[in-house]
Design a protein around this motif. Sequence first.
Motif, short mmCIF file in Angstrom:
data_model
loop_
_atom_site.label_atom_id
_atom_site.label_comp_id
_atom_site.label_asym_id
_atom_site.label_seq_id
_atom_site.Cartn_x
_atom_site.Cartn_y
_atom_site.Cartn_z
N PRO A 146 33.15 -43.53 2.11
CA PRO A 146 32.32 -42.60 2.53
C PRO A 146 31.76 -42.85 3.97
O PRO A 146 31.62 -44.13 4.31
CB PRO A 146 31.31 -42.41 1.64
CG PRO A 146 31.29 -43.98 0.83
CD PRO A 146 32.60 -44.38 1.15
N ILE A 147 31.57 -41.89 4.81
CA ILE A 147 30.69 -41.79 5.88
C ILE A 147 29.80 -40.81 6.15
O ILE A 147 29.48 -40.25 5.10
CB ILE A 147 31.85 -41.48 7.30
CG1 ILE A 147 32.33 -40.20 6.97
CG2 ILE A 147 33.01 -42.45 7.26
CD1 ILE A 147 33.10 -39.51 8.26
N GLY A 148 29.05 -41.00 7.18
CA GLY A 148 27.66 -40.08 7.31
C GLY A 148 28.35 -38.66 7.48
O GLY A 148 29.35 -38.35 7.29
N ASP A 149 27.31 -37.79 7.97
CA ASP A 149 27.70 -36.38 8.12
C ASP A 149 28.75 -36.06 9.46
O ASP A 149 29.30 -35.20 9.58
CB ASP A 149 26.26 -35.65 8.36
CG ASP A 149 25.49 -35.61 7.04
OD1 ASP A 149 26.17 -35.63 6.08
OD2 ASP A 149 24.39 -35.24 7.17
N ASP A 150 28.54 -37.09 10.36
CA ASP A 150 29.40 -36.88 11.37
C ASP A 150 30.70 -37.72 11.16
O ASP A 150 30.95 -38.41 10.24
CB ASP A 150 28.71 -37.33 12.69
CG ASP A 150 27.51 -37.01 13.05
OD1 ASP A 150 27.42 -35.71 12.87
OD2 ASP A 150 26.45 -37.41 13.65
N GLY A 151 31.70 -37.28 12.16
CA GLY A 151 33.01 -38.01 12.03
C GLY A 151 32.84 -39.63 12.59
O GLY A 151 31.59 -40.27 12.88
N ILE A 152 33.99 -40.29 12.52
CA ILE A 152 33.88 -41.62 12.72
C ILE A 152 35.08 -41.89 13.37
O ILE A 152 36.15 -41.33 13.11
CB ILE A 152 33.79 -42.60 11.49
CG1 ILE A 152 33.41 -44.10 11.71
CG2 ILE A 152 34.90 -42.30 10.47
CD1 ILE A 152 33.18 -44.89 10.49
N ARG A 153 34.85 -43.08 14.51
CA ARG A 153 36.21 -43.38 15.25
C ARG A 153 37.18 -44.20 14.51
O ARG A 153 36.76 -44.93 13.43
CB ARG A 153 35.75 -44.20 16.48
CG ARG A 153 35.11 -43.12 17.46
CD ARG A 153 34.67 -43.90 18.61
NE ARG A 153 33.59 -43.41 19.58
CZ ARG A 153 33.72 -42.42 20.31
NH1 ARG A 153 35.18 -41.86 20.57
NH2 ARG A 153 32.98 -41.50 20.85
N LEU A 154 38.51 -44.21 14.58
CA LEU A 154 39.37 -44.94 13.83
C LEU A 154 39.10 -46.33 13.75
O LEU A 154 39.23 -46.80 12.78
CB LEU A 154 40.64 -44.55 14.55
CG LEU A 154 41.96 -45.39 13.98
CD1 LEU A 154 42.08 -44.93 12.13
CD2 LEU A 154 43.37 -44.70 14.40
N GLY A 155 38.65 -46.91 14.88
CA GLY A 155 38.61 -48.25 15.06
C GLY A 155 37.43 -48.86 14.04
O GLY A 155 37.62 -49.73 13.40
N GLN A 156 36.23 -48.02 14.08
CA GLN A 156 35.16 -48.21 13.20
C GLN A 156 35.41 -48.20 11.86
O GLN A 156 35.18 -48.81 10.91
CB GLN A 156 34.04 -47.27 13.65
CG GLN A 156 33.46 -47.47 14.86
CD GLN A 156 32.55 -46.45 15.17
OE1 GLN A 156 32.73 -45.27 15.16
NE2 GLN A 156 31.65 -46.78 16.16
N ARG A 207 39.88 -42.31 18.12
CA ARG A 207 40.31 -41.00 17.58
C ARG A 207 39.24 -40.66 16.49
O ARG A 207 38.71 -41.67 15.94
CB ARG A 207 41.55 -41.20 16.86
CG ARG A 207 41.83 -39.82 15.96
CD ARG A 207 43.23 -39.76 15.10
NE ARG A 207 43.06 -38.55 14.38
CZ ARG A 207 44.08 -38.02 13.91
NH1 ARG A 207 45.40 -38.43 14.47
NH2 ARG A 207 44.06 -36.91 13.20
N GLN A 208 38.66 -39.42 16.61
CA GLN A 208 37.71 -39.06 15.69
C GLN A 208 38.38 -38.40 14.26
O GLN A 208 39.25 -37.78 14.29
CB GLN A 208 37.19 -37.89 16.13
CG GLN A 208 35.90 -38.20 17.41
CD GLN A 208 34.83 -38.96 16.85
OE1 GLN A 208 34.48 -39.94 17.35
NE2 GLN A 208 34.15 -38.53 15.74
N LEU A 209 37.78 -39.31 13.35
CA LEU A 209 38.21 -38.94 12.04
C LEU A 209 37.28 -37.93 11.21
O LEU A 209 36.01 -38.04 11.49
CB LEU A 209 38.42 -40.50 11.37
CG LEU A 209 39.34 -41.27 11.73
CD1 LEU A 209 39.41 -42.69 10.68
CD2 LEU A 209 40.70 -40.81 11.59
N GLN A 210 37.60 -37.09 10.30
CA GLN A 210 36.64 -36.31 9.85
C GLN A 210 37.02 -36.51 8.15
O GLN A 210 38.07 -36.99 7.85
CB GLN A 210 37.26 -34.67 9.95
CG GLN A 210 37.19 -34.53 11.49
CD GLN A 210 35.70 -34.67 11.90
OE1 GLN A 210 34.63 -34.18 11.35
NE2 GLN A 210 35.52 -35.11 13.11
#
Length: 75
Positions: free
Chosen positions: A11-21, A56-59
Amino acid sequence: MAPTDPIQDAPIGDDGIRLGQFLQLAGLVDSGGEAKEAIREGDVRVNGEVDLRRGRQLQVGDVVTCGDRQVRVSR
């Protein structure tokens, strides 16, 4: 190498997350340096395709593969 483990969810927060993170969050790598190296070497796939962009922004719903592990971005 084809993944052998079932897809896990991270799980991530409401926003996307970068691939490296995300690689670190999902436990696919231990450090940012390891994430950078894995991406640069072409060892990371997003939705089945090699992606060389650490930023890269992941969704939600994207599936990241590293080695024989697959992790899906979830809420």
